[in-house]
Scaffold this motif. Structure first.
Motif, PDB file in Angstrom:
ATOM      1  N   PRO A 189     -13.235   6.500 -10.914  1.00 56.23           N
ATOM      2  CA  PRO A 189     -14.001   5.342 -10.435  1.00 56.23           C
ATOM      3  C   PRO A 189     -13.338   4.057 -10.928  1.00 56.23           C
ATOM      4  O   PRO A 189     -12.503   4.082 -11.844  1.00 56.23           O
ATOM      5  N   TRP A 190     -13.718   2.929 -10.320  1.00 55.31           N
ATOM      6  CA  TRP A 190     -13.061   1.667 -10.619  1.00 55.31           C
ATOM      7  C   TRP A 190     -13.088   1.320 -12.107  1.00 55.31           C
ATOM      8  O   TRP A 190     -12.083   0.865 -12.673  1.00 55.31           O
ATOM      9  N   GLU A 191     -14.204   1.565 -12.759  1.00 55.51           N
ATOM     10  CA  GLU A 191     -14.322   1.204 -14.172  1.00 55.51           C
ATOM     11  C   GLU A 191     -13.236   1.895 -15.003  1.00 55.51           C
ATOM     12  O   GLU A 191     -12.604   1.281 -15.863  1.00 55.51           O
ATOM     13  N   GLN A 192     -13.008   3.180 -14.725  1.00 55.67           N
ATOM     14  CA  GLN A 192     -12.010   3.929 -15.487  1.00 55.67           C
ATOM     15  C   GLN A 192     -10.592   3.568 -15.057  1.00 55.67           C
ATOM     16  O   GLN A 192      -9.659   3.635 -15.854  1.00 55.67           O
ATOM     17  N   ARG A 193     -10.402   3.187 -13.793  1.00 55.47           N
ATOM     18  CA  ARG A 193      -9.081   2.738 -13.353  1.00 55.47           C
ATOM     19  C   ARG A 193      -8.667   1.479 -14.115  1.00 55.47           C
ATOM     20  O   ARG A 193      -7.487   1.292 -14.414  1.00 55.47           O
ATOM     21  N   ARG A 194      -9.630   0.640 -14.438  1.00 56.63           N
ATOM     22  CA  ARG A 194      -9.324  -0.563 -15.221  1.00 56.63           C
ATOM     23  C   ARG A 194      -8.775  -0.186 -16.590  1.00 56.63           C
ATOM     24  O   ARG A 194      -7.851  -0.824 -17.110  1.00 56.63           O
ATOM     25  N   TYR A 195      -9.306   0.880 -17.179  1.00 60.48           N
ATOM     26  CA  TYR A 195      -8.812   1.327 -18.487  1.00 60.48           C
ATOM     27  C   TYR A 195      -7.363   1.804 -18.383  1.00 60.48           C
ATOM     28  O   TYR A 195      -6.525   1.500 -19.252  1.00 60.48           O
ATOM     29  N   SER A 247       0.826  -1.199   0.000  1.00 62.27           N
ATOM     30  CA  SER A 247       0.000   0.000   0.000  1.00 62.27           C
ATOM     31  C   SER A 247       0.866   1.258   0.000  1.00 62.27           C
ATOM     32  O   SER A 247       0.596   2.215  -0.717  1.00 62.27           O
ATOM     33  N   LEU A 269      -5.142   0.892 -16.152  1.00 63.13           N
ATOM     34  CA  LEU A 269      -4.296  -0.282 -15.920  1.00 63.13           C
ATOM     35  C   LEU A 269      -4.063  -1.052 -17.215  1.00 63.13           C
ATOM     36  O   LEU A 269      -2.955  -1.553 -17.468  1.00 63.13           O
ATOM     37  N   GLU A 317      -6.497   9.530  -8.597  1.00 60.38           N
ATOM     38  CA  GLU A 317      -7.160   9.089  -7.370  1.00 60.38           C
ATOM     39  C   GLU A 317      -8.668   9.299  -7.430  1.00 60.38           C
ATOM     40  O   GLU A 317      -9.417   8.628  -6.702  1.00 60.38           O
ATOM     41  N   SER A 318      -9.133  10.183  -8.290  1.00 56.86           N
ATOM     42  CA  SER A 318     -10.563  10.469  -8.361  1.00 56.86           C
ATOM     43  C   SER A 318     -11.309   9.530  -9.313  1.00 56.86           C
ATOM     44  O   SER A 318     -12.540   9.528  -9.341  1.00 56.86           O
TER      45      SER A 318
END
Length: 269
Positions: free
Chosen positions: A36-42, A14, A44, A33-34
């Motif tokens: 959402p999970w769906e966009q963090r997947r993109y 962490s 990554l 950091e802002s």
């Protein structure tokens, strides 16, 4: 004990993730950091593709994805642009610094980096990201352009002109070692100037005064193959920082060739 070790590992991971985000510029970190999970997947997925790609593919992607923005930012720096053009004219180089030329050089710098760092692609990606994120780094492209245009000019000189250019320098031995010999070696290897019967005066005169005729595309490839991107950029930077680091006298260097004995032998191995 196992649970304690697992907790320690999770805390360490962490902290590592947090420290990675802290290396980003504040606006980029806040944006990341802002998400959402769906966009963090993109994000990554893009990171995975970039890290898995070859340096050449990375260069193509970064060029198509960033070149326009980089060029726009560079065009805003009128002082750096005008300074570059001033030095080019000092060396009788007619290249205009405009949007198409800048975009070509940005792409070329990505490709040049990928060639230099073929064995260390992580370092290439790091240098490319610095170029994208830092205004100071992107301005270094101006140094690269000046250095590259100068090397193109020297590549197209005869060996007699190399001799006169070298005679002007404050450190001729270093100049020959770092610039002239690599260029003349490339001339030989690529059949551009091929010395024959070097000890025969008239034969030597013929090849010594021969002005290379190199198509533009091949010329660019030869410079990129002969010199690292760092060497090219450092040459440009040295001239911008110390204008007399490369002494230049156009009339003297490009004077009409005369019959004479060439004693320096800069082209010898």
């Amino acid at each position: 004990m196992t649970e304690l070790n697992s907790l320690t590992i999770n805390i360490t991971q962490s902290n590592t993730a947090k420290s990675m985000l802290e290396k980003l510029p504040p606006p980029a970190r806040e944006w990341a950091e802002s998400l959402p999970w769906e966009q963090r997947r993109y994000v990554l997925s893009l990171c995975h593709l970039l890290c898995a790609a070859s340096p050449e593919v990375q260069a193509d992607f970064l060029d198509s994805y960033t070149a326009d923005g980089l060029v726009s930012r560079m065009l805003e720096d009128r002082d750096a642009q005008q300074q570059l053009e001033k030095y080019l004219r000092r060396f009788y180089i007619s290249t205009e610094i405009n949007q198409p030329v800048l975009k070509t050089y940005v792409r070329q710098s990505f490709i040049h980096s990928s060639q230099d760092l073929r064995r260390q692609p992580d370092l290439y990606l790091e240098s490319a990201l610095r170029l994208v994120l830092s205004t100071k780094e992107s301005n270094s492209v101006f140094n690269y352009i000046l250095g590259f245009e100068l090397l193109k000019m020297i590549f197209q000189m005869s060996w007699s002109q190399h001799e006169r250019l070298t005679a002007l320098q404050k450190s001729p031995t270093s100049f020959v070692k770092n610039l002239i010999k690599p260029i003349q070696k490339s001339h030989r290897l690529n059949g551009i100037i091929v010395p024959k019967h070097e000890k025969v005066f008239f034969e030597k005169h013929d090849y010594f005064v021969q002005v290379p005729s190199i198509p533009e595309k091949r010329l660019i490839d030869l410079v990129m193959f002969t010199f690292s991107i760092d060497t090219v950029s450092e040459l440009g930077f040295s001239i911008i920082r110390h204008p007399q680091s490369l002494v230049f006298d156009y009339e003297y260097i490009f004077q009409s060739e005369k019959e004479g004995i060439f004693t320096q032998g800069f082209g010898n191995e």
